[in-house]
Design a protein around this motif. Structure first.
Motif, PDB file in Angstrom:
ATOM      1  N   ALA A 162       0.740  -1.249  -0.081  1.00 57.71           N
ATOM      2  CA  ALA A 162      -0.082  -0.127   0.066  1.00 57.71           C
ATOM      3  C   ALA A 162       0.762   1.297  -0.221  1.00 57.71           C
ATOM      4  O   ALA A 162       0.352   2.291  -0.121  1.00 57.71           O
ATOM      5  CB  ALA A 162      -0.824  -0.245   1.297  1.00 57.71           C
ATOM      6  N   GLY A 163       2.236   1.103   0.010  1.00 60.35           N
ATOM      7  CA  GLY A 163       3.044   2.178   0.057  1.00 60.35           C
ATOM      8  C   GLY A 163       3.694   2.796   1.085  1.00 60.35           C
ATOM      9  O   GLY A 163       4.513   3.707   1.175  1.00 60.35           O
ATOM     10  N   PHE A 164       3.361   2.035   2.448  1.00 59.24           N
ATOM     11  CA  PHE A 164       4.254   2.326   3.504  1.00 59.24           C
ATOM     12  C   PHE A 164       5.702   1.638   3.499  1.00 59.24           C
ATOM     13  O   PHE A 164       5.915   0.685   2.792  1.00 59.24           O
ATOM     14  CB  PHE A 164       3.393   1.293   4.623  1.00 59.24           C
ATOM     15  CG  PHE A 164       2.195   1.923   5.336  1.00 59.24           C
ATOM     16  CD1 PHE A 164       2.083   2.643   6.539  1.00 59.24           C
ATOM     17  CD2 PHE A 164       1.315   1.799   4.614  1.00 59.24           C
ATOM     18  CE1 PHE A 164       0.934   3.064   6.830  1.00 59.24           C
ATOM     19  CE2 PHE A 164      -0.123   2.388   4.816  1.00 59.24           C
ATOM     20  CZ  PHE A 164      -0.331   2.824   6.178  1.00 59.24           C
ATOM     21  N   THR A 165       6.564   2.551   4.054  1.00 55.35           N
ATOM     22  CA  THR A 165       7.967   2.100   4.179  1.00 55.35           C
ATOM     23  C   THR A 165       7.956   0.884   5.354  1.00 55.35           C
ATOM     24  O   THR A 165       7.089   0.695   6.076  1.00 55.35           O
ATOM     25  CB  THR A 165       8.748   3.153   4.681  1.00 55.35           C
ATOM     26  OG1 THR A 165       8.439   3.674   6.079  1.00 55.35           O
ATOM     27  CG2 THR A 165       8.822   4.275   3.657  1.00 55.35           C
ATOM     28  N   ARG A 166       9.186   0.308   5.147  1.00 51.22           N
ATOM     29  CA  ARG A 166       9.246  -0.811   6.430  1.00 51.22           C
ATOM     30  C   ARG A 166       9.136  -0.348   7.738  1.00 51.22           C
ATOM     31  O   ARG A 166       8.673  -1.026   8.842  1.00 51.22           O
ATOM     32  CB  ARG A 166      10.413  -1.412   6.154  1.00 51.22           C
ATOM     33  CG  ARG A 166      10.722  -2.461   5.113  1.00 51.22           C
ATOM     34  CD  ARG A 166      12.081  -3.117   5.051  1.00 51.22           C
ATOM     35  NE  ARG A 166      12.115  -3.815   3.822  1.00 51.22           N
ATOM     36  CZ  ARG A 166      11.877  -5.186   3.909  1.00 51.22           C
ATOM     37  NH1 ARG A 166      11.411  -5.544   4.668  1.00 51.22           N
ATOM     38  NH2 ARG A 166      12.007  -5.753   2.463  1.00 51.22           N
ATOM     39  N   ASN A 167       9.668   0.739   7.981  1.00 49.08           N
ATOM     40  CA  ASN A 167       9.379   1.449   9.358  1.00 49.08           C
ATOM     41  C   ASN A 167       8.038   1.887   9.655  1.00 49.08           C
ATOM     42  O   ASN A 167       7.848   1.601  10.835  1.00 49.08           O
ATOM     43  CB  ASN A 167      10.545   2.779   9.528  1.00 49.08           C
ATOM     44  CG  ASN A 167      10.685   3.137  10.892  1.00 49.08           C
ATOM     45  OD1 ASN A 167      10.672   2.337  11.899  1.00 49.08           O
ATOM     46  ND2 ASN A 167      11.066   4.489  10.973  1.00 49.08           N
ATOM     47  N   GLU A 168       7.439   2.370   8.830  1.00 51.39           N
ATOM     48  CA  GLU A 168       6.059   3.064   8.743  1.00 51.39           C
ATOM     49  C   GLU A 168       5.337   1.847   9.175  1.00 51.39           C
ATOM     50  O   GLU A 168       4.306   1.921   9.919  1.00 51.39           O
ATOM     51  CB  GLU A 168       5.477   3.791   7.803  1.00 51.39           C
ATOM     52  CG  GLU A 168       6.075   5.108   7.511  1.00 51.39           C
ATOM     53  CD  GLU A 168       5.828   5.676   6.328  1.00 51.39           C
ATOM     54  OE1 GLU A 168       5.936   6.942   6.352  1.00 51.39           O
ATOM     55  OE2 GLU A 168       5.485   5.002   5.241  1.00 51.39           O
ATOM     56  N   ALA A 169       5.383   0.816   8.323  1.00 45.89           N
ATOM     57  CA  ALA A 169       4.527  -0.633   8.571  1.00 45.89           C
ATOM     58  C   ALA A 169       4.710  -1.165   9.921  1.00 45.89           C
ATOM     59  O   ALA A 169       3.797  -1.639  10.467  1.00 45.89           O
ATOM     60  CB  ALA A 169       4.846  -1.434   7.265  1.00 45.89           C
ATOM     61  N   ALA A 170       5.915  -1.073  10.301  1.00 47.60           N
ATOM     62  CA  ALA A 170       6.335  -1.854  11.598  1.00 47.60           C
ATOM     63  C   ALA A 170       5.629  -1.047  12.696  1.00 47.60           C
ATOM     64  O   ALA A 170       5.106  -1.551  13.443  1.00 47.60           O
ATOM     65  CB  ALA A 170       7.899  -1.868  11.714  1.00 47.60           C
ATOM     66  N   LYS A 171       5.808   0.351  12.602  1.00 47.96           N
ATOM     67  CA  LYS A 171       5.147   1.094  13.673  1.00 47.96           C
ATOM     68  C   LYS A 171       3.605   1.004  13.785  1.00 47.96           C
ATOM     69  O   LYS A 171       3.086   1.005  14.880  1.00 47.96           O
ATOM     70  CB  LYS A 171       5.633   2.647  13.429  1.00 47.96           C
ATOM     71  CG  LYS A 171       6.950   2.911  13.881  1.00 47.96           C
ATOM     72  CD  LYS A 171       7.147   4.479  13.638  1.00 47.96           C
ATOM     73  CE  LYS A 171       8.853   4.625  13.983  1.00 47.96           C
ATOM     74  NZ  LYS A 171       9.005   6.034  13.877  1.00 47.96           N
ATOM     75  N   ALA A 172       3.112   0.917  12.573  1.00 45.97           N
ATOM     76  CA  ALA A 172       1.626   0.697  12.558  1.00 45.97           C
ATOM     77  C   ALA A 172       1.294  -0.545  13.020  1.00 45.97           C
ATOM     78  O   ALA A 172       0.132  -0.640  13.752  1.00 45.97           O
ATOM     79  CB  ALA A 172       1.302   0.830  10.888  1.00 45.97           C
ATOM     80  N   GLN A 173       1.935  -1.558  12.497  1.00 48.74           N
ATOM     81  CA  GLN A 173       1.443  -2.786  13.412  1.00 48.74           C
ATOM     82  C   GLN A 173       1.674  -2.884  14.742  1.00 48.74           C
ATOM     83  O   GLN A 173       0.699  -3.587  15.373  1.00 48.74           O
ATOM     84  CB  GLN A 173       2.355  -3.788  12.504  1.00 48.74           C
ATOM     85  CG  GLN A 173       2.158  -4.398  11.059  1.00 48.74           C
ATOM     86  CD  GLN A 173       0.699  -4.969  11.068  1.00 48.74           C
ATOM     87  OE1 GLN A 173      -0.148  -4.245  10.777  1.00 48.74           O
ATOM     88  NE2 GLN A 173       0.787  -6.342  11.132  1.00 48.74           N
ATOM     89  N   LEU A 174       2.703  -2.447  15.244  1.00 49.24           N
ATOM     90  CA  LEU A 174       2.800  -2.290  16.845  1.00 49.24           C
ATOM     91  C   LEU A 174       1.556  -1.526  17.301  1.00 49.24           C
ATOM     92  O   LEU A 174       1.168  -1.700  18.467  1.00 49.24           O
ATOM     93  CB  LEU A 174       4.210  -1.469  17.171  1.00 49.24           C
ATOM     94  CG  LEU A 174       4.541  -1.548  18.535  1.00 49.24           C
ATOM     95  CD1 LEU A 174       4.643  -3.057  19.192  1.00 49.24           C
ATOM     96  CD2 LEU A 174       5.899  -0.767  18.600  1.00 49.24           C
TER      97      LEU A 174
END
Length: 153
Positions: A61-73
């Motif tokens: 969806a366009g999230f960076t790895r860092n953004e995706a990890a933070k969103a999952q957390l």
């Protein structure tokens, strides 16, 4: 880079999913330690591949790895909120206030299995793939049966 709506929808669904899992864990421990441990193990086994899949959806969806990890957390914290809500809601009258949590969670799992997964299994044309999927299903049932027998004994 513009993030696709599917990423945000996935986060919202994941937040709700984790909240109900937290309620299931909290409610199951209120019922008994054995049921609580079994529920926790079942949800952990379910969540590991689920969260990996959600991470991949966020990356697409366009999230960076860092953004995706933070969103999952961030969405994972809703499970703690759900467990806390189940326990705090139990200040009085355990049967009246929390007896619906475990059947509600079980119904959610059954719904996902019967509406989302079963139709795909039935449509599978490759016998080998179908056998692998059925074997995985039976393996999951066997794991829960073994854990139940260990914790009952």
């Amino acid at each position: 880079m513009i993030l696709q709506v599917s990423g945000y929808l996935n986060l919202m669904a994941n937040f709700i999913d984790n909240f109900t899992h937290g309620m299931a864990v909290g409610g199951s421990f209120l019922f008994s330690w054995r049921v609580g441990i079994l529920t926790t193990l079942a949800i952990l086994i379910h969540e590991v591949p689920h969260e990996v899949g959600d991470f991949a959806i966020l990356l697409r969806a366009g999230f960076t790895r860092n953004e995706a990890a933070k969103a999952q957390l961030a969405t994972a914290t809703s499970s703690v909120v759900g467990a806390t809500a189940a326990v705090l809601y139990n200040t009085q009258f355990l049967e009246e206030k929390t007896s619906w949590i475990i059947p509600f969670s079980a119904g959610g799992f059954l719904h996902i299995a019967l509406v989302s997964l079963l139709p795909e299994l039935v449509q599978e044309e490759c016998p080998r793939q179908s056998a692998k999927q059925m074997g995985s299903l039976m393996f999951g049932i066997a794991i829960m049966a073994v854990l139940t027998s260990i914790l009952e004994g």
